[in-house]
Design a protein around this motif. Structure first.
Motif, PDB file in Angstrom:
ATOM      1  N   ARG A 317       0.819  -1.314  -0.154  1.00 31.14           N
ATOM      2  CA  ARG A 317      -0.001   0.095  -0.055  1.00 31.14           C
ATOM      3  C   ARG A 317       0.926   1.317   0.131  1.00 31.14           C
ATOM      4  O   ARG A 317       0.350   2.501   0.143  1.00 31.14           O
ATOM      5  N   GLU A 318       2.045   1.334  -0.077  1.00 30.06           N
ATOM      6  CA  GLU A 318       3.100   1.950  -0.136  1.00 30.06           C
ATOM      7  C   GLU A 318       2.996   3.032   1.405  1.00 30.06           C
ATOM      8  O   GLU A 318       3.114   4.192   1.073  1.00 30.06           O
ATOM      9  N   ALA A 319       2.752   2.051   2.098  1.00 27.92           N
ATOM     10  CA  ALA A 319       2.573   2.842   3.551  1.00 27.92           C
ATOM     11  C   ALA A 319       3.879   2.445   4.395  1.00 27.92           C
ATOM     12  O   ALA A 319       3.943   3.145   5.482  1.00 27.92           O
ATOM     13  N   LEU A 320       4.824   2.004   4.052  1.00 31.13           N
ATOM     14  CA  LEU A 320       6.031   1.586   4.794  1.00 31.13           C
ATOM     15  C   LEU A 320       7.242   2.420   4.472  1.00 31.13           C
ATOM     16  O   LEU A 320       7.539   2.876   3.263  1.00 31.13           O
ATOM     17  N   PRO A 321       7.556   3.460   5.442  1.00 27.19           N
ATOM     18  CA  PRO A 321       8.611   4.559   4.859  1.00 27.19           C
ATOM     19  C   PRO A 321       9.963   3.987   4.578  1.00 27.19           C
ATOM     20  O   PRO A 321      10.355   3.059   5.088  1.00 27.19           O
ATOM     21  N   GLU A 322      10.476   4.735   3.888  1.00 32.13           N
ATOM     22  CA  GLU A 322      11.923   4.564   3.262  1.00 32.13           C
ATOM     23  C   GLU A 322      12.887   5.936   3.544  1.00 32.13           C
ATOM     24  O   GLU A 322      13.949   5.479   3.856  1.00 32.13           O
ATOM     25  N   THR A 323      12.393   7.111   3.617  1.00 35.37           N
ATOM     26  CA  THR A 323      13.200   8.254   4.111  1.00 35.37           C
ATOM     27  C   THR A 323      12.471   8.758   5.006  1.00 35.37           C
ATOM     28  O   THR A 323      11.109   8.591   5.545  1.00 35.37           O
ATOM     29  N   VAL A 324      13.030   9.912   5.710  1.00 34.77           N
ATOM     30  CA  VAL A 324      12.194  10.719   6.749  1.00 34.77           C
ATOM     31  C   VAL A 324      10.983  11.447   6.112  1.00 34.77           C
ATOM     32  O   VAL A 324      10.312  11.849   6.836  1.00 34.77           O
ATOM     33  N   ALA A 325      11.153  11.716   4.894  1.00 33.23           N
ATOM     34  CA  ALA A 325      10.003  12.323   4.163  1.00 33.23           C
ATOM     35  C   ALA A 325       8.630  11.620   4.257  1.00 33.23           C
ATOM     36  O   ALA A 325       7.556  11.915   4.193  1.00 33.23           O
ATOM     37  N   ASP A 326       8.939  10.205   4.512  1.00 33.87           N
ATOM     38  CA  ASP A 326       7.966   9.346   4.432  1.00 33.87           C
ATOM     39  C   ASP A 326       7.094   9.155   5.855  1.00 33.87           C
ATOM     40  O   ASP A 326       6.177   8.417   6.042  1.00 33.87           O
ATOM     41  N   VAL A 327       7.960   9.604   6.695  1.00 29.24           N
ATOM     42  CA  VAL A 327       7.524   9.326   7.940  1.00 29.24           C
ATOM     43  C   VAL A 327       6.746  10.530   8.614  1.00 29.24           C
ATOM     44  O   VAL A 327       6.688  11.627   8.464  1.00 29.24           O
ATOM     45  N   ALA A 328       5.498  10.123   9.366  1.00 34.10           N
ATOM     46  CA  ALA A 328       4.506  10.903   9.912  1.00 34.10           C
ATOM     47  C   ALA A 328       4.383  10.848  11.483  1.00 34.10           C
ATOM     48  O   ALA A 328       4.274   9.816  11.865  1.00 34.10           O
ATOM     49  N   VAL A 329       4.873  11.959  12.268  1.00 33.92           N
ATOM     50  CA  VAL A 329       4.828  11.919  13.713  1.00 33.92           C
ATOM     51  C   VAL A 329       3.300  11.126  14.230  1.00 33.92           C
ATOM     52  O   VAL A 329       2.333  11.861  13.783  1.00 33.92           O
TER      53      VAL A 329
END
Length: 592
Positions: A317-329
């Motif tokens: 689902r493209e919901a696994l982060p690869e960079t900090v830009a993909d991470v949501a607090v």
């Protein structure tokens, strides 16, 4: 023999039981790597003095007293304490013995490298960091063996310095890369045997690196090929080989390029993962899998893959982060333990994105009991982490995590309604699903092995591979949640055995906790003596051999042919036989 005297031709012996029961009588009998038990007799600035036997003492150096780097004392190591140790070095010329109390070294099952004959290229062993320099890490093994792991063999990220990941006194798992002399070994701290870097209990343990997978001429691919991006999901890959010692699964990707699935990434669950590794053979298909780190085929490297269902599902689902830009607090993501340190647990997601969960972020998971992270978290273990903070300005960027309440705060969990709940976004749901996915994969492999054995003229008894219930039979008659009519055939202490007319190979098990009340039986049991109490009569007459029962399928073990069923009123009231619900709806429509 207590003291041989070759010059006089005389040996001094003893018949005392206490002497005979001693594991050794002198330091000459000790060897590096030997596990011993000793009593702490004194604590000195230069270490702890240990009495191993009458007349045999050893020194436990300060940095070998505790697993935690930099700590030279331990609450357990005190005068009078009898503890387990392991022999580090024996200097027979000076009659000196040194031992270690580090739990990782004492419990290690890896090879002991202590002399030149032990220093075989490729051998894995544990050691202790004695120096950290900008160009590498110095490691002391057992005996006189020493080595250096260069920057390229530390598994560091691009901007990470050795001192950020290693410290003096830290236990590490290493591999002998070159052995010019026993005192100058070339080591690698990247260990692919568990899908993670080697490490220490209570200190830093590290995760697998794609650079560790070297190809040979047979598996080399075109230099112009482009590696798959991290997060790419394949429905299935083909097993090329399984390394007997490390249990790493070498696979072939759909385009013919190579990949590797380490033992820790075969499944979210160690038990079912081990079962799969014991069943897989060359040519089998395994999947779905996700690319954790992209290999560069032209450089002789393989892509590192994972079959963990939690990672695969979120990556799909493209919901696994690869960079900090993909991470949501505030968001929760599945990941795997990349390292365990005294300062917390490092969790890795896709690529090199790694976050740190400090002890405060997981201590509350264990009912307020203070625990050692290395005792509760294993390398490669699947975890669900919630992001608490992100510092994108740091180099490398820092991601702070918590493992306590990773699904959200308690307030969020209380206010979450069934309508807003999304099972496809719940990592915990996939952890449960993974167990059933592994069970189905094992069943499919067992069917394949049984077919192969039958083609070769072997019986199921000879091979041990057999599947009692076919997938078609389960889907047609024994789907979990479906209603079924069975007849009791035997009463056992643990429950009732029954048979179903749909498949003679199925054995239905109605556990005691799932038995119905007497009134739910389709045919009443025989009458018992009225002198017995009501409760006793209900227990004995609830079900008898020959009774016909309405049950609900709870679970199916295809290989054993066991169908777990339930007949509690709560289960039956919510289900009707196939078509019964539709018939009632149709009757209502006609009436109206």
């Amino acid at each position: 023999v207590v003291a041989p005297r070759p010059a006089d031709g005389v040996s001094v012996v003893s018949c005392r039981k206490s002497v005979i029961d001693q594991p050794f009588l002198s330091a000459d009998e000790l060897e590096p790597g030997m596990r011993v038990r000793g009593e702490v007799v004194s604590l000195e600035p230069y270490g702890a003095m240990i009495r191993l036997a009458p007349g045999v003492k050893a020194l436990c150096p300060p940095h070998h007293v505790s697993d935690v780097p930099g700590r030279t004392s331990s609450a357990k190591v005190k005068e009078g304490a009898k503890l387990q140790f392991r022999v580090l070095h024996v200097d027979r010329t000076r009659n000196r013995v040194s031992v270690t109390h580090k739990k990782t070294l004492v419990k290690s099952d890896l090879s002991i490298v202590s002399c030149e004959k032990d220093a075989i290229v490729g051998k894995r062993c544990h050691g202790v960091v004695t120096g950290v320099e900008p160009y590498g890490v110095f490691v002391q093994l057992f005996g006189v063996a020493r080595g250096l792991a260069g920057l390229q063999d530390l598994g560091l990220s691009e901007h990470q310095a050795p001192k950020e990941a290693y410290a003096v006194g830290q236990c590490v798992r290493c591999t002998v890369v070159r052995a010019d002399s026993v005192g100058k070994l070339k080591l690698s701290l990247v260990d692919a045997s568990e899908g993670v870097f080697g490490g220490r209990a209570g200190d830093v343990l590290r995760a697998v690196d794609v650079h560790d997978f070297e190809t040979n001429e047979e598996t080399a691919v075109d230099d112009d090929a482009i590696g798959y991006a991290a997060g790419t999901v394949f429905p299935a890959v083909t097993v090329r080989s399984i390394e007997p010692e490390s249990r790493t699964v070498r696979v072939v990707l759909p385009d013919g390029s190579s990949g590797a699935i380490t033992a820790a990434h075969v499944s979210d669950h160690p038990e079912t993962g081990a079962a799969l590794l014991g069943t897989l053979k060359t040519g089998d298909e395994i999947g779905p899998v996700v690319v954790l780190e992209s290999g560069k085929p032209g450089k002789g490297r393989r892509a590192v893959l994972s079959r963990k269902q939690t990672l695969v599902s979120f990556a799909s689902r493209e919901a696994l982060p690869e960079t900090v830009a993909d991470v949501a607090v505030g968001a929760s993501y599945p990941g795997y333990v990349a390292s365990v340190a005294s300062g917390g647990v490092f969790v890795r997601f896709l690529g090199r994105l790694t976050g740190l969960c400090p002890p405060s972020g997981f201590q509350t998971c264990f009912s307020g009991v203070t625990v050692d992270a290395s005792d509760r978290f294993a390398l490669g273990q699947t975890v669900v982490a919630r992001v608490t903070a992100v510092d994108a300005t740091a180099v490398p960027p820092r991601v702070s995590l918590t493992l306590a309440g990773a699904g959200g705060s308690k307030r969020e969990q209380k206010t979450k309604t069934a309508a807003s709940y999304e099972v496809d976004a719940d990592p915990d749901a996939f952890l449960v699903r993974a167990i059933f996915a592994d069970a189905e994969a094992l069943d499919v492999l067992a069917e394949k092995r049984a077919a192969e054995s039958s083609a070769n003229g072997e019986t199921e008894t000879e091979t041990g591979y057999a599947v009692a219930l076919t997938r078609e039979s389960v889907q047609s008659h024994f789907a979990p949640g479906s209603r079924l009519g069975v007849v009791a055939t035997a009463i056992k202490p643990y429950g009732v055995l029954a048979e179903a007319a749909e498949d003679d190979d199925a054995v239905c098990l109605l556990a005691n906790a799932q038995t119905p009340a007497t009134s739910s039986l389709r045919s009443q049991p025989s009458k018992k003596s009225k002198s017995k109490s009501k409760s006793e009569t209900e227990t004995e007459t609830a079900i008898a051999v020959g009774d016909a029962l309405d049950v609900v399928v709870l679970d199916v073990d295809r290989r054993e042919g066991v169908v777990d069923v339930g007949a509690r009123a709560g289960l039956l009231s919510g289900l009707r036989k196939d078509g019964e619900k539709d018939d009632k709806k149709n009757k209502k429509k006609k009436t109206s």
